[in-house]
Design an enzyme around this catalytic site. Structure first.
Site, mmCIF file in Angstrom:
data_model
loop_
_atom_site.group_PDB
_atom_site.id
_atom_site.type_symbol
_atom_site.label_atom_id
_atom_site.label_comp_id
_atom_site.label_asym_id
_atom_site.label_seq_id
_atom_site.Cartn_x
_atom_site.Cartn_y
_atom_site.Cartn_z
ATOM 1 N N CYS A 2 0.818 -1.225 -0.057
ATOM 2 C CA CYS A 2 0.030 0.077 0.178
ATOM 3 C C CYS A 2 0.730 1.280 -0.073
ATOM 4 O O CYS A 2 1.850 1.329 0.541
ATOM 5 C CB CYS A 2 -0.796 0.192 1.388
ATOM 6 S SG CYS A 2 -1.994 -1.240 1.311
ATOM 7 N N ARG A 27 3.552 0.075 -5.033
ATOM 8 C CA ARG A 27 3.394 -0.348 -3.793
ATOM 9 C C ARG A 27 2.116 -1.261 -3.773
ATOM 10 O O ARG A 27 1.877 -2.015 -2.688
ATOM 11 C CB ARG A 27 3.468 0.423 -2.692
ATOM 12 C CG ARG A 27 4.633 1.108 -2.723
ATOM 13 C CD ARG A 27 4.533 2.106 -1.302
ATOM 14 N NE ARG A 27 4.554 1.577 -0.090
ATOM 15 C CZ ARG A 27 5.558 1.233 0.633
ATOM 16 N NH1 ARG A 27 6.852 1.315 0.136
ATOM 17 N NH2 ARG A 27 5.401 0.507 1.771
ATOM 18 N N TRP A 74 -2.874 -2.416 -1.800
ATOM 19 C CA TRP A 74 -2.479 -3.952 -1.994
ATOM 20 C C TRP A 74 -3.583 -4.574 -0.999
ATOM 21 O O TRP A 74 -3.101 -4.500 0.364
ATOM 22 C CB TRP A 74 -1.110 -4.327 -1.834
ATOM 23 C CG TRP A 74 -0.832 -5.507 -2.328
ATOM 24 C CD1 TRP A 74 -0.438 -6.052 -3.522
ATOM 25 C CD2 TRP A 74 -0.475 -6.829 -1.492
ATOM 26 N NE1 TRP A 74 -0.124 -7.362 -3.557
ATOM 27 C CE2 TRP A 74 -0.373 -7.899 -2.354
ATOM 28 C CE3 TRP A 74 -0.950 -7.027 -0.112
ATOM 29 C CZ2 TRP A 74 -0.076 -9.074 -1.669
ATOM 30 C CZ3 TRP A 74 -0.681 -8.486 0.414
ATOM 31 C CH2 TRP A 74 -0.383 -9.466 -0.462
ATOM 32 N N ASN A 100 -1.544 1.649 6.051
ATOM 33 C CA ASN A 100 -0.817 0.698 5.380
ATOM 34 C C ASN A 100 -0.313 -0.265 6.302
ATOM 35 O O ASN A 100 0.309 0.211 7.352
ATOM 36 C CB ASN A 100 0.207 1.387 4.595
ATOM 37 C CG ASN A 100 1.468 0.360 4.211
ATOM 38 O OD1 ASN A 100 1.267 -0.592 3.809
ATOM 39 N ND2 ASN A 100 2.726 1.027 4.051
ATOM 40 N N GLY A 101 -0.530 -1.532 6.353
ATOM 41 C CA GLY A 101 -0.174 -2.334 7.267
ATOM 42 C C GLY A 101 -1.401 -3.530 7.678
ATOM 43 O O GLY A 101 -2.157 -3.539 7.040
ATOM 44 N N GLU A 486 16.648 -17.304 -9.859
ATOM 45 C CA GLU A 486 16.032 -15.967 -10.206
ATOM 46 C C GLU A 486 15.732 -16.021 -11.570
ATOM 47 O O GLU A 486 14.573 -15.147 -11.698
ATOM 48 C CB GLU A 486 17.434 -15.048 -9.840
ATOM 49 C CG GLU A 486 17.343 -13.748 -10.515
ATOM 50 C CD GLU A 486 16.088 -12.874 -9.392
ATOM 51 O OE1 GLU A 486 15.641 -13.478 -8.676
ATOM 52 O OE2 GLU A 486 15.830 -11.655 -9.907
ATOM 53 N N LYS A 490 11.705 -14.464 -12.172
ATOM 54 C CA LYS A 490 11.452 -13.494 -12.982
ATOM 55 C C LYS A 490 10.631 -13.678 -14.187
ATOM 56 O O LYS A 490 9.643 -12.897 -14.157
ATOM 57 C CB LYS A 490 12.857 -12.892 -13.882
ATOM 58 C CG LYS A 490 13.864 -12.064 -13.218
ATOM 59 C CD LYS A 490 13.707 -10.694 -12.675
ATOM 60 C CE LYS A 490 12.801 -10.783 -11.436
ATOM 61 N NZ LYS A 490 13.450 -10.346 -10.306
ATOM 62 N N GLU A 493 6.616 -14.132 -12.403
ATOM 63 C CA GLU A 493 6.233 -12.614 -12.069
ATOM 64 C C GLU A 493 5.851 -11.882 -13.262
ATOM 65 O O GLU A 493 4.663 -11.223 -13.090
ATOM 66 C CB GLU A 493 7.547 -11.755 -11.464
ATOM 67 C CG GLU A 493 7.975 -12.055 -9.962
ATOM 68 C CD GLU A 493 9.050 -11.178 -9.533
ATOM 69 O OE1 GLU A 493 10.098 -10.914 -10.104
ATOM 70 O OE2 GLU A 493 8.778 -10.398 -8.641
ATOM 71 N N HIS A 509 16.332 -36.270 -10.443
ATOM 72 C CA HIS A 509 15.332 -36.735 -9.234
ATOM 73 C C HIS A 509 13.679 -36.293 -9.248
ATOM 74 O O HIS A 509 13.281 -36.245 -8.179
ATOM 75 C CB HIS A 509 16.185 -36.341 -8.023
ATOM 76 C CG HIS A 509 17.597 -36.839 -8.012
ATOM 77 N ND1 HIS A 509 17.892 -37.945 -7.758
ATOM 78 C CD2 HIS A 509 18.530 -36.024 -8.402
ATOM 79 C CE1 HIS A 509 19.162 -38.310 -7.737
ATOM 80 N NE2 HIS A 509 19.665 -36.924 -7.894
ATOM 81 N N LYS A 608 5.539 -3.958 -4.985
ATOM 82 C CA LYS A 608 6.949 -4.070 -4.783
ATOM 83 C C LYS A 608 7.768 -4.133 -3.206
ATOM 84 O O LYS A 608 8.794 -4.664 -2.998
ATOM 85 C CB LYS A 608 7.669 -2.694 -5.354
ATOM 86 C CG LYS A 608 8.876 -2.186 -5.234
ATOM 87 C CD LYS A 608 9.731 -2.815 -6.306
ATOM 88 C CE LYS A 608 11.151 -2.743 -6.590
ATOM 89 N NZ LYS A 608 11.842 -3.931 -7.214
HETATM 90 O O1 M6R Z 1 12.808 -5.416 -0.744
HETATM 91 P P1 M6R Z 1 13.255 -6.691 -0.646
HETATM 92 O O2 M6R Z 1 14.672 -7.008 -1.516
HETATM 93 O O3 M6R Z 1 13.404 -7.264 0.716
HETATM 94 O O4 M6R Z 1 12.190 -7.609 -1.266
HETATM 95 C C1 M6R Z 1 11.983 -8.978 -1.092
HETATM 96 C C2 M6R Z 1 11.190 -9.426 -2.379
HETATM 97 O O5 M6R Z 1 9.838 -9.300 -1.892
HETATM 98 C C3 M6R Z 1 11.622 -9.355 -3.792
HETATM 99 O O6 M6R Z 1 12.720 -9.470 -4.146
HETATM 100 C C4 M6R Z 1 10.567 -9.803 -4.868
HETATM 101 O O7 M6R Z 1 10.876 -11.105 -4.848
HETATM 102 C C5 M6R Z 1 10.823 -9.232 -6.414
HETATM 103 N N1 M6R Z 1 9.356 -8.978 -6.758
HETATM 104 C C6 M6R Z 1 11.451 -9.989 -7.010
HETATM 105 O O8 M6R Z 1 11.339 -9.520 -8.369
#
Ligand code: M6R
Length: 613
Positions: A2, A27, A74, A100-101, A486, A490, A493, A509, A608
């Site tokens: 948020c 956010r 969010w 927010n929270g 990673e 990507k 997402e 396996h 984010k």
């Molecule tokens: O801000 P942070 O690095 O602590 O965030 C961790 C994850 O939420 C963040 O890396 C998330 O996985 C990304 N969307 C990856 O692209």
């Protein structure tokens, strides 16, 4: 998650709030809303969906006001819809609040209020908190500020709240615990935000609000207090950030801009920290806790998501170069599983945002048990940076795209420096090797630039070819096993394609059962000490008719002959390879997402900064 904004001053609040919300949309983007203090009282506009939908909904309505608050959501409690959008209005209609929270004990508070005859118009915990505050105010006949203080003492959970009340012209009251809040100081005006981006066009003087602090914000006055009603002197800091850093600058998406910024951001993360001539690495954060590191029985790295992947690379590198035991933990598991921690442990926390709730709480717990916390954080002044005993910033600049790209490679670069610095302190690396690695790191920005100059067209072609895939398998070994994880993250997402990362040998396996002529398998197969092994793994997939896409080192004809498609990266030491191999995988995910017509900067369901657990 948020995003929250606020403004009070001489300008019109609405355009500032809308612009701020657009900057904070990363956010959360389930709904957006604003509340304005107007002559006739508090007016609320809110709408499910993105800020653009809110603007269309507001249309030509009267929005004249000099004080207001705004929210981009969010969803946690209650589905994304108009009803659950913030701001919420109190029962009297006098007070509007954004939050927010998560209020963990909201159900109990709601039961109490229901007994008092309160009716709720949303499913949110936020509306409960707002009415709880108003109820206290009415019963105690006290000021809003006092009511907030009393209420917050009974609340468990995390919050940043901003309230406006028609009884208090020009005033915004804000409080924080566990979620970020920045206040920007202008000329007879104040700006509030989840981060500094909404205020960057107006001021560079900011105050980061701490947990359990309450701010009474008027155009010409900022009063900061703790929950005990004691005045706190605001600590004003100067922002070191330019507006251009948070704009797209001609790119179609922030993600693409951020991928292309990497030669510079990696350079920035290394700049001033290594000196090949003097054979020296300067990291004042490591110097500050050098005695702890020397005495440490192990290093634990705590992170989430992409940052967790850079932690895995660091585990391999630090153990190799420094001969210290390294353990990598998901923050969300670490915080709840009662780990054995002592003052002999050094914890490295990795976080782009510095606000990830799980990482933050994991650190608080570990700190209480005596561990030394080293924060590797991108956002300056963020909560994790502030609770760490020492640390380094990654200097990647603001990362707006929800998928982390430049923050990841900056983390990898600084982690390499940390490993080399510790190795030097411990004497586990000789001068020749040390110089060699400094030179290898020094060459990374140029090599990343080479990938961006020479591989984009080919990667676009590959993206087109595989954009209809239902599943993709990513395989890598050694330092590039985390690269495979990673790459898969990507793709998931950005494109919503199911993707899995695996250690290449582990594929036998289980996952090998997935392989048929429709399955694209992406091998991270740069030249390293595992090369022969990964070539065998490629053969195994090829024998089962899987489609092979390989990331190869320049000049590696052998893998080229086996693969259906290749993405080339320059040669480098295997320890450095994750920094280069990440780039084609970011581009591939980006172009597949674009090919599928998706919103790559704001993928569905994501935010984010994950400030709720
Ligand atoms: O801000 P942070 O690095 O602590 O965030 C961790 C994850 O939420 C963040 O890396 C998330 O996985 C990304 N969307 C990856 O692209």
């Amino acid at each position: 998650m948020c995003g929250i904004v606020g403004y009070t001053g001489g300008k019109q609040a609405y355009p500032i709030l809308i612009d701020g919300l657009k900057k904070l949309e990363y956010r959360g983007y389930d709904s957006a809303g604003v509340a304005l203090l107007q002559d006739r009282g508090v007016t609320v506009f809110k709408k499910e969906g993105k800020v653009a939908k809110l603007e269309a909904h507001v249309g030509v309505s009267d929005v004249a006001s000099h004080t207001g608050i705004g929210h981009t959501r969010w969803a946690t409690h209650g589905e994304p819809c108009d009803r659950n959008a913030h701001p919420h209005l109190s029962r009297s209609g006098r007070i509007a609040m954004i939050h927010n929270g998560i209020i963990e004990n909201y159900a109990q508070l709601k039961t109490e209020l229901l007994k008092e005859g309160y009716v709720f118009h949303s499913d949110t915990d936020s509306e409960v908190l707002l009415n709880f505050i108003e109820d206290i105010q009415i019963k105690n006949e006290c000021s809003l500020e006092e009511a907030i203080r009393i209420a917050l003492k009974r609340v468990t959970g995390a919050y940043v709240i901003l309230l406006i009340d028609q009884a208090y012209p020009d005033t915004i009251i804000a409080a924080r615990k566990g979620s970020p809040l920045v206040i920007g100081i202008g000329q007879n005006e104040h700006f509030l935000g989840s981060d500094a981006s909404p205020m960057l066009a107006y001021t560079k003087e900011v105050v980061y609000i701490n947990d359990y602090e309450l701010a009474i914000v008027k155009p010409d006055e900022l009063i900061l207090k703790n929950l005990g009603n004691e005045i706190i002197t605001p600590y004003v800091q100067k922002l070191d950030m330019e507006l251009a850093a948070i704009e797209k600058n001609g790119y179609d998406h922030f993600m693409l801009k951020e991928i292309f910024e990497q030669p510079q951001t990696i350079f920035d993360s290394l700049r001033g920290r290594m000196d090949a001539q003097k054979n020296q690495i300067t990291l004042s954060g490591i110097d500050a806790i050098a005695d702890k590191i020397m005495a440490a029985r192990r290093i634990i790295i705590v992170a989430c998501g992409t940052s967790w992947h850079s932690a895995l690379v660091a585990e391999y590198v630090i153990e190799e170069l420094c001969r210290i035991n390294v353990e990598v933990e998901y923050a969300s598991e670490f915080r709840y599983r009662n780990p054995i921690i002592s003052s002999e442990d050094v914890i490295i926390a990795i976080s782009q945002s510095g606000e990830t709730a799980d990482t933050l709480v994991a650190l608080e717990n570990a700190k209480e048990q005596g561990a030394t916390i080293y924060g590797l954080v991108n956002v300056v002044g963020s909560s994790i940076a502030r609770i760490s005993n020492a640390g380094s910033y990654t200097h990647a600049g603001p990362e707006i795209g929800v998928a982390s790209t430049k923050a990841y490679t900056a983390q990898l670069a600084v982690l390499q420096l940390i490993a080399l610095k510790i190795a030097k302190l411990k004497g586990t690396i000789d001068d020749q090797k040390f110089t060699y690695f400094i030179q290898q790191l020094d060459a990374v920005p140029e090599k990343v630039q080479w990938i961006l100059d020479n591989q984009v067209e080919e990667i676009q072609r590959i993206a087109k070819k595989y954009s209809d895939a239902n599943d993709v398998l990513y395989l890598g070994r050694g330092y590039n096993f985390p690269t495979a994880l990673e790459g898969a993250l990507k793709l998931k997402e950005i494109s919503y394609i199911h993707a899995e990362g695996y250690p290449a040998a582990e594929m036998k396996h289980g996952p090998i059962a997935l392989v048929d002529e429709t399955l694209p398998v992406i091998f991270v197969a740069t030249k390293d000490s595992y090369h022969e092994k990964i070539v065998s793994n490629i053969q195994e997939i090829k024998a089962r008719k899987g489609k092979i896409i390989a990331i190869v080192s320049e000049g590696d004809n052998r893998v080229e002959e086996l693969a259906d498609d290749i993405m080339v990266v320059p040669n480098c030491d295997e320890i450095i390879a994750p920094l280069l191999a990440a780039i084609p995988l970011q581009l591939l995910a980006y172009y597949i997402g674009v090919e599928r017509g998706l919103d790559v900067d704001q993928p569905r369901n994501l935010a984010k900064s994950v400030t709720v657990e």
